[in-house]
Design a protein around this motif. Structure first.
Motif, PDB file in Angstrom:
ATOM      1  N   LEU A  65      15.875  14.645 -16.653  1.00 45.13           N
ATOM      2  CA  LEU A  65      15.101  13.414 -16.591  1.00 45.13           C
ATOM      3  C   LEU A  65      13.927  13.520 -17.556  1.00 45.13           C
ATOM      4  O   LEU A  65      13.243  14.545 -17.601  1.00 45.13           O
ATOM      5  N   SER A  66      13.706  12.466 -18.302  1.00 43.68           N
ATOM      6  CA  SER A  66      12.513  12.392 -19.146  1.00 43.68           C
ATOM      7  C   SER A  66      11.329  12.092 -18.227  1.00 43.68           C
ATOM      8  O   SER A  66      11.527  11.783 -17.039  1.00 43.68           O
ATOM      9  N   PRO A  67      10.108  12.144 -18.725  1.00 40.96           N
ATOM     10  CA  PRO A  67       8.975  11.743 -17.870  1.00 40.96           C
ATOM     11  C   PRO A  67       9.161  10.330 -17.301  1.00 40.96           C
ATOM     12  O   PRO A  67       8.898  10.097 -16.121  1.00 40.96           O
ATOM     13  N   ALA A  68       9.654   9.404 -18.120  1.00 38.38           N
ATOM     14  CA  ALA A  68       9.907   8.039 -17.622  1.00 38.38           C
ATOM     15  C   ALA A  68      11.013   8.057 -16.566  1.00 38.38           C
ATOM     16  O   ALA A  68      10.939   7.345 -15.557  1.00 38.38           O
ATOM     17  N   GLY A  69      12.044   8.875 -16.790  1.00 36.86           N
ATOM     18  CA  GLY A  69      13.127   9.002 -15.819  1.00 36.86           C
ATOM     19  C   GLY A  69      12.645   9.600 -14.509  1.00 36.86           C
ATOM     20  O   GLY A  69      13.066   9.187 -13.424  1.00 36.86           O
ATOM     21  N   GLN A  70      11.750  10.565 -14.599  1.00 39.62           N
ATOM     22  CA  GLN A  70      11.192  11.177 -13.387  1.00 39.62           C
ATOM     23  C   GLN A  70      10.385  10.146 -12.600  1.00 39.62           C
ATOM     24  O   GLN A  70      10.477  10.090 -11.374  1.00 39.62           O
ATOM     25  N   ARG A  71       9.610   9.319 -13.305  1.00 39.50           N
ATOM     26  CA  ARG A  71       8.844   8.264 -12.623  1.00 39.50           C
ATOM     27  C   ARG A  71       9.775   7.274 -11.932  1.00 39.50           C
ATOM     28  O   ARG A  71       9.537   6.892 -10.786  1.00 39.50           O
ATOM     29  N   GLU A  72      10.843   6.869 -12.633  1.00 41.13           N
ATOM     30  CA  GLU A  72      11.795   5.925 -12.044  1.00 41.13           C
ATOM     31  C   GLU A  72      12.509   6.544 -10.850  1.00 41.13           C
ATOM     32  O   GLU A  72      12.686   5.903  -9.824  1.00 41.13           O
ATOM     33  N   PHE A  73      12.925   7.808 -11.001  1.00 40.06           N
ATOM     34  CA  PHE A  73      13.588   8.473  -9.886  1.00 40.06           C
ATOM     35  C   PHE A  73      12.658   8.559  -8.680  1.00 40.06           C
ATOM     36  O   PHE A  73      13.062   8.284  -7.548  1.00 40.06           O
TER      37      PHE A  73
ATOM     38  N   LEU B 235      17.958  -0.955  -4.314  1.00 37.43           N
ATOM     39  CA  LEU B 235      16.542  -0.776  -3.990  1.00 37.43           C
ATOM     40  C   LEU B 235      15.615  -1.640  -4.859  1.00 37.43           C
ATOM     41  O   LEU B 235      14.587  -1.186  -5.333  1.00 37.43           O
ATOM     42  N   ASP B 236      16.006  -2.888  -5.072  1.00 35.23           N
ATOM     43  CA  ASP B 236      15.209  -3.814  -5.889  1.00 35.23           C
ATOM     44  C   ASP B 236      14.843  -3.218  -7.231  1.00 35.23           C
ATOM     45  O   ASP B 236      13.708  -3.320  -7.693  1.00 35.23           O
ATOM     46  N   SER B 237      15.794  -2.551  -7.849  1.00 32.67           N
ATOM     47  CA  SER B 237      15.569  -1.910  -9.152  1.00 32.67           C
ATOM     48  C   SER B 237      16.572  -2.487 -10.155  1.00 32.67           C
ATOM     49  O   SER B 237      17.511  -3.184  -9.770  1.00 32.67           O
ATOM     50  N   PRO B 238      16.406  -2.161 -11.405  1.00 28.55           N
ATOM     51  CA  PRO B 238      17.394  -2.605 -12.398  1.00 28.55           C
ATOM     52  C   PRO B 238      18.618  -1.689 -12.474  1.00 28.55           C
ATOM     53  O   PRO B 238      19.449  -1.847 -13.353  1.00 28.55           O
ATOM     54  N   TYR B 239      18.746  -0.737 -11.552  1.00 26.37           N
ATOM     55  CA  TYR B 239      19.796   0.278 -11.615  1.00 26.37           C
ATOM     56  C   TYR B 239      20.892   0.036 -10.591  1.00 26.37           C
ATOM     57  O   TYR B 239      20.638  -0.381  -9.466  1.00 26.37           O
TER      58      TYR B 239
ATOM     59  N   PHE C 211      19.681  11.037  -9.388  1.00 24.82           N
ATOM     60  CA  PHE C 211      19.499  11.894  -8.222  1.00 24.82           C
ATOM     61  C   PHE C 211      20.084  13.282  -8.474  1.00 24.82           C
ATOM     62  O   PHE C 211      19.433  14.300  -8.219  1.00 24.82           O
ATOM     63  N   GLU C 212      21.317  13.328  -8.965  1.00 22.43           N
ATOM     64  CA  GLU C 212      21.980  14.614  -9.196  1.00 22.43           C
ATOM     65  C   GLU C 212      21.226  15.449 -10.230  1.00 22.43           C
ATOM     66  O   GLU C 212      21.069  16.658 -10.063  1.00 22.43           O
TER      67      GLU C 212
ATOM     68  N   ARG D  45      10.232   6.629  -7.877  1.00 22.78           N
ATOM     69  CA  ARG D  45      10.114   5.287  -7.295  1.00 22.78           C
ATOM     70  C   ARG D  45      11.356   4.944  -6.468  1.00 22.78           C
ATOM     71  O   ARG D  45      11.248   4.449  -5.339  1.00 22.78           O
ATOM     72  N   LEU D  46      12.537   5.211  -7.012  1.00 26.67           N
ATOM     73  CA  LEU D  46      13.777   4.944  -6.279  1.00 26.67           C
ATOM     74  C   LEU D  46      13.879   5.783  -5.013  1.00 26.67           C
ATOM     75  O   LEU D  46      14.289   5.292  -3.960  1.00 26.67           O
ATOM     76  N   ASP D  47      13.502   7.050  -5.111  1.00 26.14           N
ATOM     77  CA  ASP D  47      13.572   7.950  -3.966  1.00 26.14           C
ATOM     78  C   ASP D  47      12.649   7.480  -2.840  1.00 26.14           C
ATOM     79  O   ASP D  47      13.031   7.473  -1.673  1.00 26.14           O
ATOM     80  N   LYS D  48      11.449   7.049  -3.208  1.00 28.23           N
ATOM     81  CA  LYS D  48      10.507   6.548  -2.208  1.00 28.23           C
ATOM     82  C   LYS D  48      11.032   5.252  -1.573  1.00 28.23           C
ATOM     83  O   LYS D  48      10.960   5.070  -0.357  1.00 28.23           O
TER      84      LYS D  48
END
Length: 145
Positions: free
Chosen positions: A96-104, A30-34, A43-44, A106-109
């Protein structure tokens, strides 16, 4: 009745086709660094809020060493938090940290939008057929887990 060797070929052909359709052959999803695996771990964790690595392993069937490396990487990137479990002092909970929640988020969207774009190219009848067949495939393959 389809012979076993032919069925193996059909499943492998579908796997190659589908990974191309959803872009899984790219190194990052998804055009991410992951990687796909890293996104799946996020996700899990997002689904349950916090969980142990053992829970993620059970849900994903991921190799324990590989999962450990992913968790360590996401912890170092500040995307996960690790806290000792109140119920079992030997276990650690991942969230998920706050940063992890933001990244998740973004990935989910991005994943949602990619599938919406894919389905936009199909008729309503094709979407219904695809959805029904995918549910059937999942039901059949769930028996193998």
């Amino acid at each position: 009745m389809i012979e076993a060797e032919k069925a193996i070929g059909i499943v492998r052909d579908f796997n190659r086709f589908y990974t191309s359709v959803i872009g899984l052959l790219d190194k990052h999803i998804l055009d991410s660094p992951y990687s796909l695996s890293e996104a799946r771990v996020m996700f899990e964790i997002n689904i349950v809020g916090s969980c142990t690595a053992r829970h993620i392993k059970a849900e994903t069937q991921m190799d324990e060493g590989y999962l450990s490396r992913i968790v360590d990487k996401l912890l170092k990137q500040g995307l996960l938090k690790k806290t000792r479990s109140d119920e079992d002092g030997r276990a650690f909970l991942l969230s998920l940290s706050p940063a992890g929640q933001r990244e998740f988020t973004r990935l989910d969207k991005a994943s949602h939008d990619d599938i919406a774009l894919l389905l936009k190219k199909l008729s309503r009848k094709e979407i219904d057929l695809l959805s029904t067949q995918l549910q059937s495939i999942k039901s059949i393959l769930a028996k193998t887990l």
